[in-house]
Scaffold this active site. Structure first.
Site, PDB file in Angstrom:
ATOM      1  N   ARG A 170       0.863  -1.175   0.000  1.00 36.62           N
ATOM      2  CA  ARG A 170       0.000   0.000   0.000  1.00 36.62           C
ATOM      3  C   ARG A 170       0.901   1.227   0.000  1.00 36.62           C
ATOM      4  NH1 ARG A 170      -1.943  -3.526   4.043  1.00 36.62           N
ATOM      5  NH2 ARG A 170      -4.039  -4.363   3.659  1.00 36.62           N
ATOM      6  N   LYS A 194      -1.958  -2.489   8.095  1.00 34.64           N
ATOM      7  CA  LYS A 194      -2.998  -1.955   8.961  1.00 34.64           C
ATOM      8  C   LYS A 194      -2.839  -2.514  10.366  1.00 34.64           C
ATOM      9  CE  LYS A 194      -6.335  -1.207   5.253  1.00 34.64           C
ATOM     10  NZ  LYS A 194      -7.678  -1.517   4.717  1.00 34.64           N
ATOM     11  N   HIS A 268      -2.375   2.201  -5.994  1.00 32.40           N
ATOM     12  CA  HIS A 268      -3.121   1.003  -5.635  1.00 32.40           C
ATOM     13  C   HIS A 268      -3.329   0.090  -6.839  1.00 32.40           C
ATOM     14  CE1 HIS A 268      -4.747  -0.433  -1.883  1.00 32.40           C
ATOM     15  NE2 HIS A 268      -5.782  -0.963  -2.509  1.00 32.40           N
ATOM     16  N   ARG A 271      -0.618  -2.306  -6.804  1.00 33.71           N
ATOM     17  CA  ARG A 271      -0.893  -3.373  -5.833  1.00 33.71           C
ATOM     18  C   ARG A 271      -1.831  -4.411  -6.450  1.00 33.71           C
ATOM     19  NH1 ARG A 271      -1.186  -4.608  -0.298  1.00 33.71           N
ATOM     20  NH2 ARG A 271      -3.229  -5.145   0.541  1.00 33.71           N
ATOM     21  N   HIS A 294      -3.841  -8.999   3.732  1.00 37.23           N
ATOM     22  CA  HIS A 294      -5.294  -8.987   3.889  1.00 37.23           C
ATOM     23  C   HIS A 294      -5.692  -9.790   5.122  1.00 37.23           C
ATOM     24  CE1 HIS A 294      -6.154  -8.175  -0.662  1.00 37.23           C
ATOM     25  NE2 HIS A 294      -5.944  -7.074   0.017  1.00 37.23           N
ATOM     26  N   TYR A 303      -9.430 -10.984  -6.920  1.00 40.75           N
ATOM     27  CA  TYR A 303      -8.411 -11.070  -7.974  1.00 40.75           C
ATOM     28  C   TYR A 303      -8.554 -12.326  -8.814  1.00 40.75           C
ATOM     29  CZ  TYR A 303      -6.352  -7.266  -5.359  1.00 40.75           C
ATOM     30  OH  TYR A 303      -6.157  -6.065  -4.718  1.00 40.75           O
TER      31      TYR A 303
END
Length: 324
Positions: A170, A194, A268, A271, A294, A303
């Site tokens: 990210r 995150k 992004h 990514r 994730h 994806y």
């Protein structure tokens, strides 16, 4: 002044109003505690906490205007709140973001004993149209890199694009990179995602070479501009300071414009491209989930649609009867 309703004194009407005000004040206090918990205990990013704060402040304002006690809010009242957001022209993604913040809050309130039930859990999210993420081609990435200059800023930008493409990071993670996070001996990079969750991502040699070139030919010059306040950051601005995520996005947008690519492309998209290339190359979904950082496998599964489309196109082009 009008008369109070039969069987109800003016004092009791005022008392009810005061009770609603007290409940609202308590709710606002609990929101403040919740935000502190999300930032300090769960270690969510400042951006996420700020977004929660904004959305919950709007929700609190709605409850005050509607005369709703937010500590005992009902399902039908929440549906009315969502309907108001829709009528006000909020995008479906924005409404879902607001609902996500409210759900997280009420789950916390219930767990702490500040609420008796979680009405938000039963509220369904507005339907989002299925939209596949935008990706780039390898040729697009090469074109971006070719548009980087040869000065210290150009070498830095080339390193940025290569590392984004090599790691699927990210842009906020790229901004947070320190020089020490790049392990040349092991050929890997340490990223903090995150909630400051750490993950190690292997990096191909071309990206490592671009990083070496930047550390030798670009970063020292940029670092001298900030010599009075040295930074451990990998990506430095002209002033020698850590580049923010917004600064990296701005540099990326300049490269996209110089390359004549779709102006809506962002870091992004790199990514997304990283994930798609891995799956197309045979990587299993769980591995890609780990590499992307994730939390949920369902986030990674989108994806698979992209790779399925690519395989379908390849089959049509390659099969002798595909073009018939």
């Amino acid at each position: 002044m009008g008369e109070a309703p039969e069987g109800e004194s003016l004092g009791s009407v005022l008392s009810a109003s005061e009770l609603r005000g007290a409940a609202q004040d308590e709710f606002d206090l609990r929101v403040s505690e919740f935000l502190s918990y999300e930032g300090e205990v769960r270690n969510l990013s400042p951006n996420t906490v700020r977004a929660y704060a904004t959305d919950l402040s709007e929700f609190s304002d709605w409850a005050r205007r509607a005369g709703v006690n937010p500590l005992v809010v009902e399902h039908r009242e929440l549906r009315g709140w969502l309907g108001g957001l829709s009528r006000a022209g909020y995008a479906t993604t924005t409404i879902n973001r607001h609902l996500s913040a409210v759900r997280a809050l009420y789950k916390w309130l219930l767990r702490r004993g500040y609420a008796n039930e979680d009405a938000a859990a039963a509220v369904s999210s507005p339907h989002l149209p299925k939209r596949l993420p935008k990706t780039m081609t390898d040729a697009d990435v090469r074109l971006l890199i070719s548009c980087c200059g040869l000065d210290e800023v150009g070498v830095r930008d080339a390193c940025m694009v290569e590392l984004l493409y090599a790691t699927g990071a990210r842009v906020s993670e790229a901004s947070g990179l320190d020089v020490a996070d790049v392990d040349f001996a092991q050929g890997q990079v340490r990223l903090f995602g995150k909630g400051s969750k750490e993950r190690i991502v292997p990096v191909y040699e071309r990206a490592l070479a671009a990083t070496r070139a930047y550390l030798e030919e670009g970063r020292p010059s940029l670092a001298r501009a900030g010599a009075s306040c040295p930074s451990a950051a990998l990506f430095l601005s002209r002033r020698g300071r850590r580049m923010s995520a917004d600064s990296l996005r701005a540099r990326f947008s300049r490269l996209v414009a110089a390359a004549g690519l779709d102006p809506s492309l962002t870091p992004h998209a790199v990514r997304h491209t990283y994930a798609t290339e891995l799956l197309a190359g045979g990587a299993d979904l769980r591995s890609v989930q780990e590499l992307l950082g994730h939390e949920s496998l369902s986030t990674t599964q989108i994806y698979t649609h992209l790779t399925s489309d690519r395989f379908r196109e390849a089959a049509v082009m390659a099969h002798p009867r595909g073009m018939a």
